[in-house]
Design a protein around this motif. Structure first.
Motif, PDB file in Angstrom:
ATOM      1  N   SER A  93      -0.783   5.398   5.925  1.00  0.00           N
ATOM      2  CA  SER A  93       0.316   5.581   4.984  1.00  0.00           C
ATOM      3  C   SER A  93       0.398   7.030   4.536  1.00  0.00           C
ATOM      4  O   SER A  93      -0.595   7.746   4.500  1.00  0.00           O
ATOM      5  CB  SER A  93       0.123   4.667   3.771  1.00  0.00           C
ATOM      6  OG  SER A  93      -1.083   4.966   3.100  1.00  0.00           O
ATOM      7  N   GLN A  94       1.616   7.459   4.203  1.00  0.00           N
ATOM      8  CA  GLN A  94       1.871   8.851   3.851  1.00  0.00           C
ATOM      9  C   GLN A  94       1.979   8.989   2.332  1.00  0.00           C
ATOM     10  O   GLN A  94       2.666   8.213   1.668  1.00  0.00           O
ATOM     11  CB  GLN A  94       3.154   9.321   4.519  1.00  0.00           C
ATOM     12  CG  GLN A  94       3.193   9.050   6.018  1.00  0.00           C
ATOM     13  CD  GLN A  94       2.019   9.662   6.769  1.00  0.00           C
ATOM     14  OE1 GLN A  94       1.622  10.775   6.503  1.00  0.00           O
ATOM     15  NE2 GLN A  94       1.478   8.903   7.713  1.00  0.00           N
ATOM     16  N   THR A 116       9.647   2.410   7.123  1.00  0.00           N
ATOM     17  CA  THR A 116       9.460   2.355   5.673  1.00  0.00           C
ATOM     18  C   THR A 116       8.680   1.108   5.274  1.00  0.00           C
ATOM     19  O   THR A 116       7.754   1.168   4.458  1.00  0.00           O
ATOM     20  CB  THR A 116      10.830   2.386   4.974  1.00  0.00           C
ATOM     21  OG1 THR A 116      11.510   3.593   5.331  1.00  0.00           O
ATOM     22  CG2 THR A 116      10.690   2.320   3.474  1.00  0.00           C
ATOM     23  N   GLY A 117       9.053  -0.039   5.848  1.00  0.00           N
ATOM     24  CA  GLY A 117       8.311  -1.264   5.558  1.00  0.00           C
ATOM     25  C   GLY A 117       6.877  -1.198   6.045  1.00  0.00           C
ATOM     26  O   GLY A 117       5.954  -1.675   5.367  1.00  0.00           O
ATOM     27  N   LEU A 136      12.526   4.117  -1.240  1.00  0.00           N
ATOM     28  CA  LEU A 136      12.468   2.709  -0.851  1.00  0.00           C
ATOM     29  C   LEU A 136      11.036   2.301  -0.533  1.00  0.00           C
ATOM     30  O   LEU A 136      10.586   1.215  -0.921  1.00  0.00           O
ATOM     31  CB  LEU A 136      13.374   2.461   0.351  1.00  0.00           C
ATOM     32  CG  LEU A 136      13.386   1.025   0.898  1.00  0.00           C
ATOM     33  CD1 LEU A 136      13.814   0.029  -0.163  1.00  0.00           C
ATOM     34  CD2 LEU A 136      14.287   0.928   2.130  1.00  0.00           C
ATOM     35  N   ASN A 137      10.306   3.162   0.145  1.00  0.00           N
ATOM     36  CA  ASN A 137       8.911   2.895   0.467  1.00  0.00           C
ATOM     37  C   ASN A 137       8.088   2.638  -0.796  1.00  0.00           C
ATOM     38  O   ASN A 137       7.249   1.736  -0.845  1.00  0.00           O
ATOM     39  CB  ASN A 137       8.345   4.083   1.253  1.00  0.00           C
ATOM     40  CG  ASN A 137       6.837   4.068   1.361  1.00  0.00           C
ATOM     41  OD1 ASN A 137       6.267   3.279   2.094  1.00  0.00           O
ATOM     42  ND2 ASN A 137       6.185   4.933   0.595  1.00  0.00           N
ATOM     43  N   ARG A 138       8.326   3.417  -1.847  1.00  0.00           N
ATOM     44  CA  ARG A 138       7.581   3.246  -3.096  1.00  0.00           C
ATOM     45  C   ARG A 138       7.856   1.885  -3.733  1.00  0.00           C
ATOM     46  O   ARG A 138       6.941   1.210  -4.205  1.00  0.00           O
ATOM     47  CB  ARG A 138       7.949   4.364  -4.073  1.00  0.00           C
ATOM     48  CG  ARG A 138       7.453   5.740  -3.648  1.00  0.00           C
ATOM     49  CD  ARG A 138       8.156   6.829  -4.428  1.00  0.00           C
ATOM     50  NE  ARG A 138       7.977   6.652  -5.875  1.00  0.00           N
ATOM     51  CZ  ARG A 138       8.801   7.132  -6.806  1.00  0.00           C
ATOM     52  NH1 ARG A 138       9.880   7.805  -6.428  1.00  0.00           N
ATOM     53  NH2 ARG A 138       8.544   6.938  -8.075  1.00  0.00           N
ATOM     54  N   VAL A 139       9.130   1.461  -3.728  1.00  0.00           N
ATOM     55  CA  VAL A 139       9.466   0.167  -4.319  1.00  0.00           C
ATOM     56  C   VAL A 139       8.900  -0.975  -3.473  1.00  0.00           C
ATOM     57  O   VAL A 139       8.390  -1.969  -4.014  1.00  0.00           O
ATOM     58  CB  VAL A 139      10.986   0.022  -4.490  1.00  0.00           C
ATOM     59  CG1 VAL A 139      11.321  -1.309  -5.166  1.00  0.00           C
ATOM     60  CG2 VAL A 139      11.557   1.169  -5.317  1.00  0.00           C
ATOM     61  N   LEU A 140       8.973  -0.852  -2.153  1.00  0.00           N
ATOM     62  CA  LEU A 140       8.433  -1.895  -1.281  1.00  0.00           C
ATOM     63  C   LEU A 140       6.924  -2.024  -1.459  1.00  0.00           C
ATOM     64  O   LEU A 140       6.374  -3.138  -1.436  1.00  0.00           O
ATOM     65  CB  LEU A 140       8.770  -1.602   0.177  1.00  0.00           C
ATOM     66  CG  LEU A 140      10.256  -1.643   0.554  1.00  0.00           C
ATOM     67  CD1 LEU A 140      10.432  -1.397   2.045  1.00  0.00           C
ATOM     68  CD2 LEU A 140      10.912  -2.953   0.142  1.00  0.00           C
ATOM     69  N   GLU A 161      -0.269 -19.591   0.752  1.00  0.00           N
ATOM     70  CA  GLU A 161       0.328 -20.776   0.140  1.00  0.00           C
ATOM     71  C   GLU A 161       0.857 -20.501  -1.272  1.00  0.00           C
ATOM     72  O   GLU A 161       1.683 -21.250  -1.803  1.00  0.00           O
ATOM     73  CB  GLU A 161      -0.690 -21.915   0.108  1.00  0.00           C
ATOM     74  CG  GLU A 161      -1.851 -21.741  -0.858  1.00  0.00           C
ATOM     75  CD  GLU A 161      -2.950 -20.839  -0.338  1.00  0.00           C
ATOM     76  OE1 GLU A 161      -3.929 -20.611  -1.065  1.00  0.00           O
ATOM     77  OE2 GLU A 161      -2.828 -20.361   0.817  1.00  0.00           O
ATOM     78  N   LEU A 162       0.404 -19.417  -1.885  1.00  0.00           N
ATOM     79  CA  LEU A 162       0.878 -19.037  -3.213  1.00  0.00           C
ATOM     80  C   LEU A 162       2.109 -18.125  -3.147  1.00  0.00           C
ATOM     81  O   LEU A 162       2.587 -17.658  -4.177  1.00  0.00           O
ATOM     82  CB  LEU A 162      -0.241 -18.360  -4.005  1.00  0.00           C
ATOM     83  CG  LEU A 162      -1.483 -19.222  -4.264  1.00  0.00           C
ATOM     84  CD1 LEU A 162      -2.528 -18.435  -5.033  1.00  0.00           C
ATOM     85  CD2 LEU A 162      -1.100 -20.491  -5.013  1.00  0.00           C
ATOM     86  N   GLY A 163       2.602 -17.889  -1.946  1.00  0.00           N
ATOM     87  CA  GLY A 163       3.807 -17.083  -1.777  1.00  0.00           C
ATOM     88  C   GLY A 163       3.536 -15.799  -1.026  1.00  0.00           C
ATOM     89  O   GLY A 163       2.485 -15.172  -1.198  1.00  0.00           O
ATOM     90  N   MET A 164       4.492 -15.417  -0.201  1.00  0.00           N
ATOM     91  CA  MET A 164       4.389 -14.190   0.581  1.00  0.00           C
ATOM     92  C   MET A 164       5.416 -13.186   0.084  1.00  0.00           C
ATOM     93  O   MET A 164       6.553 -13.535  -0.213  1.00  0.00           O
ATOM     94  CB  MET A 164       4.665 -14.462   2.068  1.00  0.00           C
ATOM     95  CG  MET A 164       3.743 -15.455   2.738  1.00  0.00           C
ATOM     96  SD  MET A 164       2.113 -14.784   3.090  1.00  0.00           S
ATOM     97  CE  MET A 164       2.480 -13.640   4.417  1.00  0.00           C
ATOM     98  N   ARG A 165       4.996 -11.932  -0.019  1.00  0.00           N
ATOM     99  CA  ARG A 165       5.931 -10.842  -0.260  1.00  0.00           C
ATOM    100  C   ARG A 165       6.306 -10.295   1.112  1.00  0.00           C
ATOM    101  O   ARG A 165       5.465  -9.746   1.816  1.00  0.00           O
ATOM    102  CB  ARG A 165       5.296  -9.747  -1.106  1.00  0.00           C
ATOM    103  CG  ARG A 165       5.108 -10.142  -2.578  1.00  0.00           C
ATOM    104  CD  ARG A 165       3.707 -10.747  -2.829  1.00  0.00           C
ATOM    105  NE  ARG A 165       3.513 -11.034  -4.244  1.00  0.00           N
ATOM    106  CZ  ARG A 165       3.645 -12.245  -4.786  1.00  0.00           C
ATOM    107  NH1 ARG A 165       3.956 -13.280  -4.026  1.00  0.00           N
ATOM    108  NH2 ARG A 165       3.473 -12.427  -6.080  1.00  0.00           N
ATOM    109  N   MET A 166       7.586 -10.454   1.490  1.00  0.00           N
ATOM    110  CA  MET A 166       7.994 -10.164   2.861  1.00  0.00           C
ATOM    111  C   MET A 166       9.078  -9.092   2.908  1.00  0.00           C
ATOM    112  O   MET A 166       9.964  -9.047   2.056  1.00  0.00           O
ATOM    113  CB  MET A 166       8.513 -11.440   3.535  1.00  0.00           C
ATOM    114  CG  MET A 166       7.432 -12.495   3.709  1.00  0.00           C
ATOM    115  SD  MET A 166       8.008 -13.905   4.683  1.00  0.00           S
ATOM    116  CE  MET A 166       9.024 -14.712   3.456  1.00  0.00           C
ATOM    117  N   VAL A 167       9.004  -8.244   3.925  1.00  0.00           N
ATOM    118  CA  VAL A 167      10.027  -7.246   4.216  1.00  0.00           C
ATOM    119  C   VAL A 167      10.467  -7.453   5.659  1.00  0.00           C
ATOM    120  O   VAL A 167       9.626  -7.663   6.549  1.00  0.00           O
ATOM    121  CB  VAL A 167       9.496  -5.819   4.012  1.00  0.00           C
ATOM    122  CG1 VAL A 167      10.519  -4.782   4.482  1.00  0.00           C
ATOM    123  CG2 VAL A 167       9.134  -5.579   2.545  1.00  0.00           C
TER     124      VAL A 167
END
Length: 439
Positions: free
Chosen positions: A2-3, A249-250, A422-426, A77-83
């Motif tokens: 990561s940069q 970015t993702g 966008l990278n920072r928010v993701l 199972e508790l949820g995925m944060r997906m891009v």
């Protein structure tokens, strides 16, 4: 890896764009970056032994990729944060029997892939890359990637002297007007394109033994590399910003995440032609992986999808200073003024008030500005993998994108600050702990 700052980020983005000249090369580059960062490769055909805190990736068709982190503090199972993003871009692809010799010039027949803005393809130094299937000396079929890298083709414009009305009216016939010129041939000579590919395979991969080329998926691309432009370097100009900018970015956000939450990046192929393929968003790739992460249990899967969120990242239309009337007065995103929430009441984008609201909270925490885009009511709206993913999985989805000029041109323009923002928010989204939504 990561940069850590926007300058390093944009430099790495430019390097990635130079490598990722086709979806196959994009996936190869991303897989290499993930492996270097400690992600382990998985095969869809094998049994998975996943560990909490583990980092994994897998590919399909060599042109789509999923990378995920099995959260150290919160399992899938508790949820995925997906891009989500897509690896393909509009281009010119070589036909199966492409050889043409006209007026002593050797040309290749091409097929238009996706919604190409054709006029900018003229007068460019073009190269050729993609995937080739071949028979080896034992008779077995193998595949390999090729990339000529150097300029080998050109589509010359017709001089204005021979088309005096060109600046008033110009249309491009994709069957007759855009055949690239590769070389000149003496009278009576010809070139076998498959033999030419066999020679290129041997040059790029000295260890393999090619008996004959069986088939291929090859695209022309502009050899001009990505660059920062503007008096103060405000912009980044490149081919394939739509949508490799979002893939990169993702990816960088996933690499920078702390790994506490279960997180996933999916980069599908074939978005530009409807996503209906094994590697596309309408195919089963993502659903298959999520079901395996749920252990094949329908109840666990239902809970996983209900607790998850997808951010579909795909470039947005920035308001063009020469064509401002093409935008709604209140929804004209500007370059370098922040990522754009994409909204459409007719569900061409999957954003709703919950997903937009969560993104605004995350952006505020990072002090990243937010813009919104709604197409003019008297114009048709494009779409993304967002509605397809939401419709196929039931997962809450947000459509977001970096504002861009010249989308679907051979060379596009974006702000040099927006992808970093966008990278920072993701990254913050990937690290977001606890319940994503109320209820």
């Amino acid at each position: 890896m990561s940069q850590a700052n926007p300058e390093a980020f944009n430099l790495a983005l430019c390097e990635f764009l130079a490598r990722a000249v086709t979806p196959f090369h994009a996936v190869e580059a991303m897989a290499s970056i993930l492996a270097e960062a400690g992600f382990k490769p998985l095969s869809e055909a094998e049994n998975w032994q996943l560990q909490p805190g583990g980092k994994y990736y897998l590919t399909r068709n060599g042109s789509a990729l999923i990378a995920f982190v099995h959260g150290a503090n919160a399992g899938p199972e508790l949820g995925m944060r997906m891009v989500g993003a897509h690896t393909d871009s509009p281009c010119l692809m070589v036909k199966p029997q492409p050889e043409k010799v006209r007026q002593g010039y050797f040309q290749l027949g091409v097929e238009v892939y996706g919604g190409v803005l054709l006029n900018p393809w003229f007068d460019r130094d073009l190269s050729l890359a993609g995937r080739v299937s071949y028979a080896d000396k034992s008779g077995a079929m193998q595949t390999a990637l090729v990339n000529f890298q150097r300029p080998i083709a050109y589509i010359p414009s017709l001089a204005i002297h021979l088309d005096r009305e060109v600046n008033q009216q110009r249309s491009v016939n994709p069957q007759t007007d855009i055949l690239p010129v590769l070389t000149q041939l003496p009278a009576g000579d010809s070139i076998d394109f498959r033999h030419l590919l066999a020679e290129q395979l041997a040059a790029e991969h000295p260890a393999i033994e090619v008996d004959r080329v069986l088939d291929y998926e090859l695209a022309f691309y502009d050899t001009q590399v990505a660059s920062l432009v503007g008096l103060n370097g405000e912009f980044i100009a490149s081919a394939r910003l739509d949508n490799l900018l979002s893939c990169f970015t993702g990816l960088q956000a996933l690499l920078a995440a702390d790994g506490s939450q279960s997180s996933l990046l999916v980069c599908n192929d074939h978005e530009e032609v409807g996503s209906q393929s094994a590697a596309g968003a309408q195919g089963p790739f993502l659903r298959s992986v999520l079901r395996r992460l749920a252990g094949g249990n329908d109840t666990v899967y239902a809970g996983l999808t209900d607790r998850s969120m997808m951010i579909s990242a795909d470039n947005a239309h920035g308001i063009h200073p020469n064509f401002a009337d093409k935008h709604d007065d209140n929804h004209g995103p500007k370059l370098n003024a922040g990522p754009v929430i994409k909204i459409n009441a007719n569900q061409r984008y999957a954003t709703n008030s919950e997903t937009a609201g969560l993104y605004r909270l995350l952006a505020a925490a990072e002090e990243v500005p937010v813009q919104a885009f709604v197409v003019r009511t008297d114009m048709a709206c494009g779409s993304t993998i967002g509605p397809i993913t939401a419709g196929g999985t039931g997962i809450r989805t947000l459509d977001i994108g970096v504002p861009t000029f010249g989308m679907h041109s051979i060379r596009e323009l974006a702000g040099s600050r927006d992808a970093w923002d966008l990278n920072r928010v993701l990254r913050r989204f990937y690290d977001h702990s606890g319940q994503l939504f109320p209820g």
